[in-house]
Design a protein around this motif. Structure first.
Motif, PDB file in Angstrom:
ATOM      1  N   GLU A  70      51.957  33.549  42.323  1.00 36.63           N
ATOM      2  CA  GLU A  70      53.122  32.659  42.240  1.00 36.63           C
ATOM      3  C   GLU A  70      53.441  31.991  43.569  1.00 36.63           C
ATOM      4  OE1 GLU A  70      56.096  35.279  40.688  1.00 36.63           O
ATOM      5  OE2 GLU A  70      55.175  35.304  38.693  1.00 36.63           O
ATOM      6  N   ASN A  71      53.026  32.592  44.676  1.00 36.33           N
ATOM      7  CA  ASN A  71      53.336  32.048  45.996  1.00 36.33           C
ATOM      8  C   ASN A  71      52.167  31.355  46.673  1.00 36.33           C
ATOM      9  OD1 ASN A  71      56.218  32.850  46.746  1.00 36.33           O
ATOM     10  ND2 ASN A  71      55.394  34.688  45.789  1.00 36.33           N
ATOM     11  N   CYS A  72      51.061  31.170  45.970  1.00 34.37           N
ATOM     12  CA  CYS A  72      49.903  30.475  46.553  1.00 34.37           C
ATOM     13  C   CYS A  72      50.168  28.967  46.519  1.00 34.37           C
ATOM     14  CB  CYS A  72      48.634  30.813  45.766  1.00 34.37           C
ATOM     15  SG  CYS A  72      47.164  29.973  46.406  1.00 34.37           S
ATOM     16  N   PRO A  73      50.356  28.335  47.686  1.00 34.46           N
ATOM     17  CA  PRO A  73      50.707  26.913  47.700  1.00 34.46           C
ATOM     18  C   PRO A  73      49.595  25.988  47.209  1.00 34.46           C
ATOM     19  CG  PRO A  73      50.327  27.693  49.922  1.00 34.46           C
ATOM     20  CD  PRO A  73      50.287  28.898  49.027  1.00 34.46           C
ATOM     21  N   SER A  74      48.347  26.461  47.251  1.00 33.32           N
ATOM     22  CA  SER A  74      47.238  25.612  46.802  1.00 33.32           C
ATOM     23  C   SER A  74      46.755  25.980  45.401  1.00 33.32           C
ATOM     24  CB  SER A  74      46.075  25.703  47.788  1.00 33.32           C
ATOM     25  OG  SER A  74      45.588  27.036  47.845  1.00 33.32           O
ATOM     26  N   GLN A  75      47.426  26.941  44.762  1.00 30.75           N
ATOM     27  CA  GLN A  75      47.052  27.412  43.426  1.00 30.75           C
ATOM     28  C   GLN A  75      45.582  27.838  43.364  1.00 30.75           C
ATOM     29  OE1 GLN A  75      48.314  24.112  40.951  1.00 30.75           O
ATOM     30  NE2 GLN A  75      50.412  24.856  40.931  1.00 30.75           N
ATOM     31  N   SER A  76      45.128  28.471  44.440  1.00 28.62           N
ATOM     32  CA  SER A  76      43.731  28.902  44.528  1.00 28.62           C
ATOM     33  C   SER A  76      43.479  30.254  43.875  1.00 28.62           C
ATOM     34  CB  SER A  76      43.296  28.965  45.995  1.00 28.62           C
ATOM     35  OG  SER A  76      43.342  27.677  46.572  1.00 28.62           O
ATOM     36  N   ILE A  77      44.533  31.020  43.647  1.00 29.62           N
ATOM     37  CA  ILE A  77      44.378  32.323  43.002  1.00 29.62           C
ATOM     38  C   ILE A  77      44.313  32.115  41.497  1.00 29.62           C
ATOM     39  CG2 ILE A  77      45.490  34.538  42.526  1.00 29.62           C
ATOM     40  CD1 ILE A  77      46.696  34.354  45.358  1.00 29.62           C
ATOM     41  N   LYS A  78      43.293  32.675  40.894  1.00 33.68           N
ATOM     42  CA  LYS A  78      43.096  32.583  39.449  1.00 33.68           C
ATOM     43  C   LYS A  78      43.260  33.967  38.846  1.00 33.68           C
ATOM     44  CE  LYS A  78      42.097  28.327  40.198  1.00 33.68           C
ATOM     45  NZ  LYS A  78      43.181  27.375  40.104  1.00 33.68           N
ATOM     46  N   ILE A  79      43.903  34.023  37.684  1.00 33.66           N
ATOM     47  CA  ILE A  79      44.134  35.279  36.979  1.00 33.66           C
ATOM     48  C   ILE A  79      43.713  35.111  35.533  1.00 33.66           C
ATOM     49  CG2 ILE A  79      45.918  36.877  36.161  1.00 33.66           C
ATOM     50  CD1 ILE A  79      47.524  36.217  38.651  1.00 33.66           C
ATOM     51  N   SER A  80      43.132  36.176  34.969  1.00 29.73           N
ATOM     52  CA  SER A  80      42.696  36.152  33.577  1.00 29.73           C
ATOM     53  C   SER A  80      42.923  37.517  32.941  1.00 29.73           C
ATOM     54  CB  SER A  80      41.210  35.791  33.511  1.00 29.73           C
ATOM     55  OG  SER A  80      40.753  35.829  32.180  1.00 29.73           O
ATOM     56  N   ASP A  81      43.085  37.517  31.625  1.00 27.84           N
ATOM     57  CA  ASP A  81      43.174  38.767  30.872  1.00 27.84           C
ATOM     58  C   ASP A  81      41.795  39.351  30.606  1.00 27.84           C
ATOM     59  OD1 ASP A  81      45.947  38.612  30.730  1.00 27.84           O
ATOM     60  OD2 ASP A  81      45.917  37.568  28.815  1.00 27.84           O
ATOM     61  N   GLU A  82      40.763  38.562  30.836  1.00 26.76           N
ATOM     62  CA  GLU A  82      39.380  39.000  30.633  1.00 26.76           C
ATOM     63  C   GLU A  82      38.607  38.793  31.923  1.00 26.76           C
ATOM     64  OE1 GLU A  82      37.670  36.945  27.351  1.00 26.76           O
ATOM     65  OE2 GLU A  82      39.267  37.526  25.976  1.00 26.76           O
ATOM     66  N   ALA A  83      37.546  39.552  32.090  1.00 25.77           N
ATOM     67  CA  ALA A  83      36.707  39.384  33.272  1.00 25.77           C
ATOM     68  C   ALA A  83      36.158  37.965  33.303  1.00 25.77           C
ATOM     69  CB  ALA A  83      35.565  40.394  33.253  1.00 25.77           C
ATOM     70  N   PHE A  84      36.110  37.399  34.492  1.00 22.29           N
ATOM     71  CA  PHE A  84      35.548  36.066  34.659  1.00 22.29           C
ATOM     72  C   PHE A  84      34.042  36.141  34.445  1.00 22.29           C
ATOM     73  CE2 PHE A  84      39.545  35.737  36.833  1.00 22.29           C
ATOM     74  CZ  PHE A  84      39.935  34.420  36.656  1.00 22.29           C
ATOM     75  N   GLN A  85      33.471  35.079  33.955  1.00 25.68           N
ATOM     76  CA  GLN A  85      32.022  34.981  33.841  1.00 25.68           C
ATOM     77  C   GLN A  85      31.484  34.720  35.244  1.00 25.68           C
ATOM     78  OE1 GLN A  85      30.477  35.638  30.930  1.00 25.68           O
ATOM     79  NE2 GLN A  85      32.528  36.060  30.207  1.00 25.68           N
ATOM     80  N   GLN A  86      30.228  34.398  35.364  1.00 27.58           N
ATOM     81  CA  GLN A  86      29.669  34.069  36.670  1.00 27.58           C
ATOM     82  C   GLN A  86      30.533  33.008  37.327  1.00 27.58           C
ATOM     83  OE1 GLN A  86      27.858  35.895  38.145  1.00 27.58           O
ATOM     84  NE2 GLN A  86      25.749  35.868  37.570  1.00 27.58           N
ATOM     85  N   LEU A  87      30.707  33.115  38.629  1.00 25.58           N
ATOM     86  CA  LEU A  87      31.504  32.129  39.342  1.00 25.58           C
ATOM     87  C   LEU A  87      30.935  30.753  39.135  1.00 25.58           C
ATOM     88  CD1 LEU A  87      32.217  33.786  42.791  1.00 25.58           C
ATOM     89  CD2 LEU A  87      33.825  33.322  40.973  1.00 25.58           C
ATOM     90  N   GLU A  88      31.830  29.833  38.823  1.00 23.08           N
ATOM     91  CA  GLU A  88      31.413  28.436  38.717  1.00 23.08           C
ATOM     92  C   GLU A  88      31.190  27.922  40.130  1.00 23.08           C
ATOM     93  OE1 GLU A  88      34.286  26.331  36.377  1.00 23.08           O
ATOM     94  OE2 GLU A  88      34.527  28.056  35.054  1.00 23.08           O
ATOM     95  N   PRO A  89      30.257  26.998  40.316  1.00 24.02           N
ATOM     96  CA  PRO A  89      29.935  26.526  41.671  1.00 24.02           C
ATOM     97  C   PRO A  89      31.146  26.048  42.458  1.00 24.02           C
ATOM     98  CG  PRO A  89      28.342  25.687  40.096  1.00 24.02           C
ATOM     99  CD  PRO A  89      29.403  26.399  39.313  1.00 24.02           C
ATOM    100  N   GLN A  90      32.134  25.414  41.800  1.00 22.97           N
ATOM    101  CA  GLN A  90      33.272  24.895  42.534  1.00 22.97           C
ATOM    102  C   GLN A  90      34.199  25.996  43.046  1.00 22.97           C
ATOM    103  OE1 GLN A  90      32.841  24.332  39.231  1.00 22.97           O
ATOM    104  NE2 GLN A  90      34.761  24.492  38.143  1.00 22.97           N
ATOM    105  N   LEU A  91      34.014  27.241  42.586  1.00 24.18           N
ATOM    106  CA  LEU A  91      34.848  28.330  43.071  1.00 24.18           C
ATOM    107  C   LEU A  91      34.308  28.942  44.348  1.00 24.18           C
ATOM    108  CD1 LEU A  91      35.803  30.197  39.775  1.00 24.18           C
ATOM    109  CD2 LEU A  91      37.082  28.456  41.020  1.00 24.18           C
TER     110      LEU A  91
END
Length: 94
Positions: A70-91
């Motif tokens: 909630e306090n990340c000014p660039s909205q760079s933190i991602k949250i999910s209810d499920e495990a993320f798949q392989q990191l996408e290149p832009q991450l």
């Protein structure tokens, strides 16, 4: 799933940092030091699973994770209810 405070059922949560958009502000590590840290360049990453988003956040750390999110000014933190798949290149940051 696990029972949280006061017996409320909580789903597992997963997190990672989009390193390409991180602005090096330091708020995530200050708010959730058991989850987020910084690389040699000062870019934030999730310590759980080396920023893959495949390791569930411990129940007792979820509130800290949400504060950082909630306090990340660039909205760079991602949250999910499920495990993320392989990191996408832009991450990933080059």
């Amino acid at each position: 799933m696990s029972l949280g405070q006061k017996g409320v059922l909580r789903m597992a949560k997963y997190t990672l940092v989009n390193k390409a958009t991180c602005i090096l502000c330091g708020s995530c590590g200050a708010l959730a030091p058991h989850i987020y840290d910084y690389d040699q360049k000062g870019v934030a990453y999730c310590k759980l699973g080396n920023n893959t988003g495949t390791v569930a956040v411990d129940e007792y750390l979820i509130d800290d994770m949400l504060d950082a999110y909630e306090n990340c000014p660039s909205q760079s933190i991602k949250i999910s209810d499920e495990a993320f798949q392989q990191l996408e290149p832009q991450l990933e940051n080059g």
